[in-house]
Design a protein around this motif. Structure first.
Motif, PDB file in Angstrom:
ATOM      1  N   UNK A 118       3.333 -34.731 -15.167  1.00 32.65           N
ATOM      2  CA  UNK A 118       3.518 -35.748 -16.215  1.00 32.65           C
ATOM      3  C   UNK A 118       4.863 -35.557 -16.919  1.00 32.65           C
ATOM      4  N   UNK A 119       5.191 -34.330 -17.256  1.00 36.75           N
ATOM      5  CA  UNK A 119       6.487 -34.060 -17.923  1.00 36.75           C
ATOM      6  C   UNK A 119       7.651 -34.483 -17.030  1.00 36.75           C
ATOM      7  N   UNK A 120       7.555 -34.181 -15.736  1.00 35.65           N
ATOM      8  CA  UNK A 120       8.622 -34.562 -14.800  1.00 35.65           C
ATOM      9  C   UNK A 120       8.721 -36.087 -14.693  1.00 35.65           C
ATOM     10  N   UNK A 121       7.578 -36.769 -14.611  1.00 34.52           N
ATOM     11  CA  UNK A 121       7.561 -38.228 -14.538  1.00 34.52           C
ATOM     12  C   UNK A 121       8.174 -38.824 -15.811  1.00 34.52           C
ATOM     13  N   UNK A 122       7.771 -38.289 -16.958  1.00 35.08           N
ATOM     14  CA  UNK A 122       8.280 -38.794 -18.230  1.00 35.08           C
ATOM     15  C   UNK A 122       9.785 -38.562 -18.363  1.00 35.08           C
ATOM     16  N   UNK A 123      10.259 -37.421 -17.899  1.00 30.06           N
ATOM     17  CA  UNK A 123      11.699 -37.135 -17.962  1.00 30.06           C
ATOM     18  C   UNK A 123      12.482 -38.125 -17.095  1.00 30.06           C
ATOM     19  N   UNK A 124      12.009 -38.378 -15.888  1.00 29.77           N
ATOM     20  CA  UNK A 124      12.703 -39.318 -14.988  1.00 29.77           C
ATOM     21  C   UNK A 124      12.687 -40.737 -15.531  1.00 29.77           C
ATOM     22  N   UNK A 125      11.537 -41.171 -16.037  1.00 31.53           N
ATOM     23  CA  UNK A 125      11.438 -42.531 -16.557  1.00 31.53           C
ATOM     24  C   UNK A 125      12.240 -42.698 -17.849  1.00 31.53           C
ATOM     25  N   UNK A 126      12.243 -41.682 -18.691  1.00 40.16           N
ATOM     26  CA  UNK A 126      13.029 -41.732 -19.924  1.00 40.16           C
ATOM     27  C   UNK A 126      14.514 -41.800 -19.599  1.00 40.16           C
ATOM     28  N   UNK A 127      14.921 -41.063 -18.584  1.00 43.02           N
ATOM     29  CA  UNK A 127      16.319 -41.092 -18.145  1.00 43.02           C
ATOM     30  C   UNK A 127      16.692 -42.488 -17.635  1.00 43.02           C
ATOM     31  N   UNK A 128      15.791 -43.117 -16.912  1.00 41.60           N
ATOM     32  CA  UNK A 128      16.072 -44.418 -16.320  1.00 41.60           C
ATOM     33  C   UNK A 128      15.928 -45.574 -17.319  1.00 41.60           C
ATOM     34  N   UNK A 129      14.907 -45.520 -18.201  1.00 41.48           N
ATOM     35  CA  UNK A 129      14.597 -46.656 -19.058  1.00 41.48           C
ATOM     36  C   UNK A 129      14.902 -46.437 -20.543  1.00 41.48           C
ATOM     37  N   UNK A 130      15.271 -45.214 -20.915  1.00 44.44           N
ATOM     38  CA  UNK A 130      15.585 -44.947 -22.318  1.00 44.44           C
ATOM     39  C   UNK A 130      14.464 -44.209 -23.029  1.00 44.44           C
TER      40      UNK A 130
END
Length: 173
Positions: A118-130
């Protein structure tokens, strides 16, 4: 990637339209009260029946009011608090704009993600979408594997089920 709308896509559209409809009607009422001193005086005159004051207010708005908005305004009229409408509309506008700033990231997987995933998914999505993302996780075994993502109006279907459906379509063509 699948481009077919899902029930949650339609639900999100309804959600957005509901906010817009309420905001538009409340702003119309606020504008009518702001430009018409006689209307404002009539609506605030507590010696008149609340139903009469509400009816006069509704007549001042082109197209009338939805039942729920009318009910809400009826509460204000009965309580003698129509003078608070400007502050209520301003706060509602703030909440609506704040809601739009935060995007919901819906993450659907075939199996539950552990905390590290979950942390990895959130980091990638936050990087991509803000950074203004709110995460919602769901397990749907029918995906077979992979992940289905919806962030705002963008859908990324990387599920095994979607890939198999695409393969099936290409073989049938």
């Amino acid at each position: 990637m699948s481009t077919q709308a899902r029930p949650k896509d339609y639900a999100a559209a309804i959600y957005e339209l509901a906010f817009e409809a309420w905001l538009r009607q409340l702003q119309s009422v606020q504008q009518a009260l702001g430009r018409d001193a006689a209307l404002r005086s009539h609506v605030q005159d507590r010696s008149r029946p609340a139903a009469e004051r509400l009816q006069r207010l509704e007549q001042a708005v082109e197209g009338g009011l939805d039942r729920q908005v009318r009910g809400f305004l009826g509460t204000l009229v009965e309580a003698g608090q129509t003078d608070m409408l400007g502050a209520i509309v301003a706060e509602f506008e703030r909440l609506v704009s704040r809601r739009q700033e935060r995007k919901l990231a819906q993450v659907v997987t075939a199996v539950a993600l552990n905390d590290a995933e979950r942390r990895a998914m959130e980091a990638r999505l936050t990087e991509q979408f803000g950074p203004e993302l709110e995460f919602q996780y769901k397990v749907d075994k029918s995906l077979i594997g992979g992940v289905y993502l919806r962030v705002g109006d963008r859908v990324i279907d990387g599920s095994v089920a979607a890939k198999l459906a695409a393969l099936r379509e290409s073989l049938a063509a």
